[in-house]
Design a protein around this motif. Structure first.
Motif, mmCIF file in Angstrom:
data_model
loop_
_atom_site.group_PDB
_atom_site.id
_atom_site.type_symbol
_atom_site.label_atom_id
_atom_site.label_comp_id
_atom_site.label_asym_id
_atom_site.label_seq_id
_atom_site.Cartn_x
_atom_site.Cartn_y
_atom_site.Cartn_z
ATOM 1 N N UNK A 222 0.742 -1.164 0.046
ATOM 2 C CA UNK A 222 0.013 0.037 -0.090
ATOM 3 C C UNK A 222 0.812 1.109 0.010
ATOM 4 N N UNK A 223 0.276 2.375 0.165
ATOM 5 C CA UNK A 223 0.811 3.816 -0.175
ATOM 6 C C UNK A 223 0.074 4.736 0.749
ATOM 7 N N UNK A 224 0.569 4.974 1.868
ATOM 8 C CA UNK A 224 0.136 5.948 2.737
ATOM 9 C C UNK A 224 0.831 7.308 3.029
ATOM 10 N N UNK A 225 0.254 8.231 3.271
ATOM 11 C CA UNK A 225 0.825 9.562 4.030
ATOM 12 C C UNK A 225 0.256 9.653 5.252
ATOM 13 N N UNK A 226 1.029 9.698 6.372
ATOM 14 C CA UNK A 226 0.723 9.940 7.708
ATOM 15 C C UNK A 226 1.045 11.156 8.216
ATOM 16 N N UNK A 227 0.262 12.080 9.006
ATOM 17 C CA UNK A 227 0.580 13.284 9.475
ATOM 18 C C UNK A 227 -0.110 13.470 10.971
ATOM 19 N N UNK A 228 0.470 14.429 11.573
ATOM 20 C CA UNK A 228 -0.342 14.849 12.858
ATOM 21 C C UNK A 228 -0.200 13.793 14.045
ATOM 22 N N UNK A 229 0.797 13.025 14.210
ATOM 23 C CA UNK A 229 0.558 12.089 15.246
ATOM 24 C C UNK A 229 0.819 12.899 16.723
ATOM 25 N N UNK A 230 -0.003 12.499 17.598
ATOM 26 C CA UNK A 230 -0.134 12.966 19.053
ATOM 27 C C UNK A 230 -0.687 11.979 20.002
#
Length: 239
Positions: A222-230
């Motif tokens: 797969x291909x993911x973009x992940x952001x804003x980890x809190x």
């Protein structure tokens, strides 16, 4: 239909009314009065993460995004061990733009994970990214839009090879290509919850809960973009 799906079909149907109910505004946001205990804006590399890849691929962290573009299994561990109670958030977008790995599938997570072979240090045991290698974890596991975006499941691993008990088994909700999916995980004693875009997908009461351990992003081909980890801690844990 498999035996497992039959066994849990009634449970899933019964739970669907409450487990998939829309979130209220108050319950959907953990930030008010909570303390931020961990975060990554993905602008300074992979220093907070450990990457395990089955057949290569690329995992990078820059310009505000964790980019995961892989042809097979990938697990990206947050190095810091988390102690409950906590609420964890991130945003993941499944990329569908014609790339070789742009298969919309498998927005998955491990959390409160401990490897029974090295319970004091998750990273003392080598793993190579293939899913079966994680059978020795004690952990919660969500597979959201797994199996080529046909299933959404919650499992509770017990640290035994070939044993991955299934708690909930749904055929929806599933991933939407190129749409941000805002995930929230709550670990609070016996309360185990997993949200997506304000919708409570899993609401599980565990009489013998896993209350601490490591978190990971998990996917395959797969291909993911992940952001804003809190990660947030509730007020009662503040000193």
């Amino acid at each position: 239909m498999t035996t497992t799906r039959r066994a849990f079909g009634a449970l899933a149907a019964t739970a669907a009314v409450t487990a998939l109910a829309p979130a209220t505004t108050a319950s959907a946001s953990p930030r008010r009065h909570h303390r931020l205990i961990a975060h990554d804006d993905f602008r300074r590399g992979l220093g907070q993460w450990a990457v395990e890849l089955e057949k290569g691929g690329t995992v990078t962290a820059s310009r505000g995004a964790l980019e995961v573009d892989v042809p097979a299994g990938a697990t990206i561990w947050f190095r810091k061990r988390l102690e409950g109670p906590y609420a964890l958030e991130y945003t993941a977008t499944p990329v569908s733009a014609g790339g070789v790995n742009d298969r919309v599938s498998d927005l998955n997570n491990f959390w409160n994970a401990v490897d029974v072979r090295s319970p004091d240090d998750l990273f003392a045991t080598a793993r190579g990214g293939a899913l079966a290698e994680y059978d020795y974890l004690r952990t919660y596991y969500v597979g959201y839009g797994a199996n080529t975006n046909t299933t959404t499941r919650l499992r509770r691993y017990v640290g035994e090879a070939g044993v991955r008990p299934l708690l909930y088994d749904y055929t929806e909700p599933l991933l939407v290509p190129n749409r941000p999916h805002r995930v929230r995980i709550v670990s609070d004693g016996s309360t185990v919850r997993w949200w997506n875009n304000g919708r409570l997908v899993f609401d599980h009461h565990d009489p013998q809960p896993y209350t601490s351990g490591h978190f990971a992003f998990r996917t395959t081909w797969s291909h993911f973009r992940i952001a804003d980890f809190r990660v947030w801690q509730p007020p009662r844990q503040q000193r």
